[in-house]
Design an enzyme around this catalytic site. Structure first.
Site, PDB file in Angstrom:
ATOM      1  N   SER A 189      -1.041  36.505 -60.629  1.00  0.00           N
ATOM      2  CA  SER A 189      -1.224  37.944 -60.478  1.00  0.00           C
ATOM      3  C   SER A 189      -1.955  38.244 -59.171  1.00  0.00           C
ATOM      4  CB  SER A 189      -1.945  38.503 -61.705  1.00  0.00           C
ATOM      5  OG  SER A 189      -1.830  39.904 -61.782  1.00  0.00           O
ATOM      6  N   GLU A 316       7.180  40.555 -67.879  1.00  0.00           N
ATOM      7  CA  GLU A 316       5.844  40.745 -67.317  1.00  0.00           C
ATOM      8  C   GLU A 316       5.165  42.034 -67.797  1.00  0.00           C
ATOM      9  OE1 GLU A 316       4.041  38.879 -65.263  1.00  0.00           O
ATOM     10  OE2 GLU A 316       5.413  37.452 -64.331  1.00  0.00           O
ATOM     11  N   HIS A 412       3.134  39.190 -69.065  1.00  0.00           N
ATOM     12  CA  HIS A 412       2.222  38.825 -67.986  1.00  0.00           C
ATOM     13  C   HIS A 412       1.058  38.013 -68.541  1.00  0.00           C
ATOM     14  CE1 HIS A 412       0.643  39.347 -63.948  1.00  0.00           C
ATOM     15  NE2 HIS A 412      -0.527  39.796 -64.422  1.00  0.00           N
TER      16      HIS A 412
END
Length: 500
Positions: A189, A316, A412
């Site tokens: 990320s 995600e 995610h």
């Protein structure tokens, strides 16, 4: 390191301890070793300065303070006005000993550039150290402290912190059994965004040989945007936009001003669909630390000597739609407005409907936003690096979380417990819906091995991206080797990922 778990660094000797998570008892962890001075007082908003040296042996058996941060996001580290400010530290997990030359993996945590710390249980490096790596977890300045525009000061202070940590690794990691000539920088990320920026940054050249970037965010800002945000923060704090005035504010006052700005800012992505902004900070493109966008830099061959392992998760954005963002979409017309706002042409919703049969409007929204924020940029970066003469390996995590009746999918951050081998943390137990199964443990073992092998040799175990084929390793209960050219990728061909 000697039998008492002490090691000699350039600033002084440090004492660690046996990792309590080590099944063999052979992993030593040194927590919160300073790699730079506390970035406050006269050093506020400056590039990182060298850490002061010390006499005797410094106790490094406990984690130190995280950088100043609010609590806007899941994953924020506990911080308040009484937290000490000597936050620029790193931790080392190693089963090697001085004289060994084990490959090194330096981890940069995520958190939207505004929260996070290397002390999070998910990032414990014990399992990776048992696999043969020396693992380094880094704290760096986040939010306004790390990426806010301050006149006369460098914009990307968080990136400068990361580069300073990499220089510490170069100068000291041999004392922990690591090979300073075989360093991989890794992140997920915002950490992955930091990694690709370091690949393109003059301040980090020559400090690492390989890069691992999970779920690379497309979000970066121009100098003008960074200045505009800082003007609003300074106004909310009631001070002029000058280095001296801002430096007089305690960190908690800056955080409060940022909260005020965020509370007054919302982004409208489609008719009737609103999402509260949770960050206004990101790497700043156009200054000396990051002269041009990473995509442009790697495509021109600037990082051709760095091997890259990158990829994303299949779903995600569901982490945000299911655990934070309120999304109400009444019909496909509203979804089409969302797609158009992202630069997609007519027929986008129909294409996504075809690619995701049976998906709800909410899931289609998450699919489009996931591609916009992470997936398309990650694939594009892998291809750009390959076309620029670098070596790229691409993956996709398709394994789906059983939590929340399966609504999270391959969301995610689902990859993190698997890649670190930490399936027994609270975060992992939530994502797995309970204790890990044999299939979970087997998938984790394959991902840990891929990281280890890539860090050691540059080859994670599947073909690299070429001009003719974008091979992708799909991680699931049963792995597969496929192509990244899904039907919806063509929709993004004309969409620019220029800094905002």
């Amino acid at each position: 390191m000697d039998a008492e778990h002490t090691a000699k660094t350039t600033a002084g000797r440090v004492r660690g301890a046996t990792s309590q998570r080590s099944e063999s008892g052979g992993v030593t962890v040194h927590r919160s070793i300073p790699y730079a001075a506390a970035p406050f007082g006269d050093l506020r908003f400056s590039a990182p300065a060298p850490a002061p040296s010390w006499d005797g042996v410094r106790d490094c058996t406990a984690f130190g303070p995280p950088p100043p941060q609010g609590a806007q996001l899941l994953g924020a580290a506990p911080w308040d006005a009484d937290t000490p400010l000597d936050c620029l530290s790193l931790s080392v997990w190693s089963a090697a000993r001085e004289g060994d030359r084990a490959p090194v993996l330096v981890w940069i945590h995520g958190g939207a550039y505004i929260v996070g710390a290397s002390s999070e249980a998910t990032y414990d490096g014990t399992r990776l150290a048992e696999s043969g790596l020396v693992v380094v977890g880094v704290n760096y300045r986040v939010g306004f402290e790390g990426f806010g525009h301050v006149p006369g000061r460098p914009d990307n202070r968080g990136l400068l912190d990361q580069a300073a940590a990499l220089r510490w690794v170069r100068d000291n990691i041999a004392a922990f059994g690591g090979d300073p000539d075989n360093v991989t920088v890794a992140g997920e990320s915002a950490g992955a965004g930091s990694v690709v920026c370091l690949m393109a940054s003059p301040v980090a050249q020559g400090l690492f040989r390989r890069a691992v970037a999970h779920s690379v965010p497309a979000d970066m800002v121009t100098v003008d945007t960074a200045r505009s945000v800082s003007e609003r923060v300074a106004a909310a704090a009631g001070v002029p936009l000058t280095a001296d005035a801002l430096a007089e504010l305690p960190p908690e006052a800056v955080l409060e001003a940022v909260d005020t700005v965020l509370a007054s800012s919302s982004s409208r992505s489609s008719g009737g669909v609103r999402a509260k902004a949770f960050t206004c900070f990101a790497p700043v493109v156009g200054g000396p630390e990051l002269p041009r966008p990473p995509l442009e830099a790697v495509a021109s061959g600037e990082a051709a000597g760095v091997d890259l392992l990158t990829g994303h998760n299949a779903h995600e954005y569901r982490l945000f739609t299911e655990l934070g963002q309120s999304v109400e979409i009444d019909d496909e017309a509203a979804l089409a407005v969302t797609a158009a706002g992202l630069g997609l042409g007519e027929g986008a919703v129909a294409a996504y409907r075809s690619a995701h049969p049976g998906a709800s409007l909410r899931q289609l929204y998450a699919a489009i936003q996931g591609d916009a924020l992470f997936n398309e940029y990650t694939v594009r970066f892998a291809r750009a690096h390959a076309f620029g003469g670098g070596r790229s390996h691409l993956f996709r995590l398709a394994f789906e979380s059983p939590a929340m009746e399966g609504r999270l999918g391959a969301c995610h951050a689902l990859d993190l417990p698997f890649a670190f081998g930490n399936l027994d943390t609270d975060f992992a137990l939530f994502l797995l819906g309970g204790k890990p199964t044999g299939a979970h443990e087997a998938l984790s073992a394959r991902m840990v091995a891929a990281w280890r092998d890539f860090a050691a040799t540059g080859d994670p175990g599947w073909p690299a991206v070429t001009a003719d084929a974008t091979a992708v390793r799909v991680w699931d209960v049963e792995d597969a080797l496929r192509t990244a050219d899904a039907p919806v990728r063509a929709l993004w061909s004309e969409v620019s990922f220029a800094p905002r």
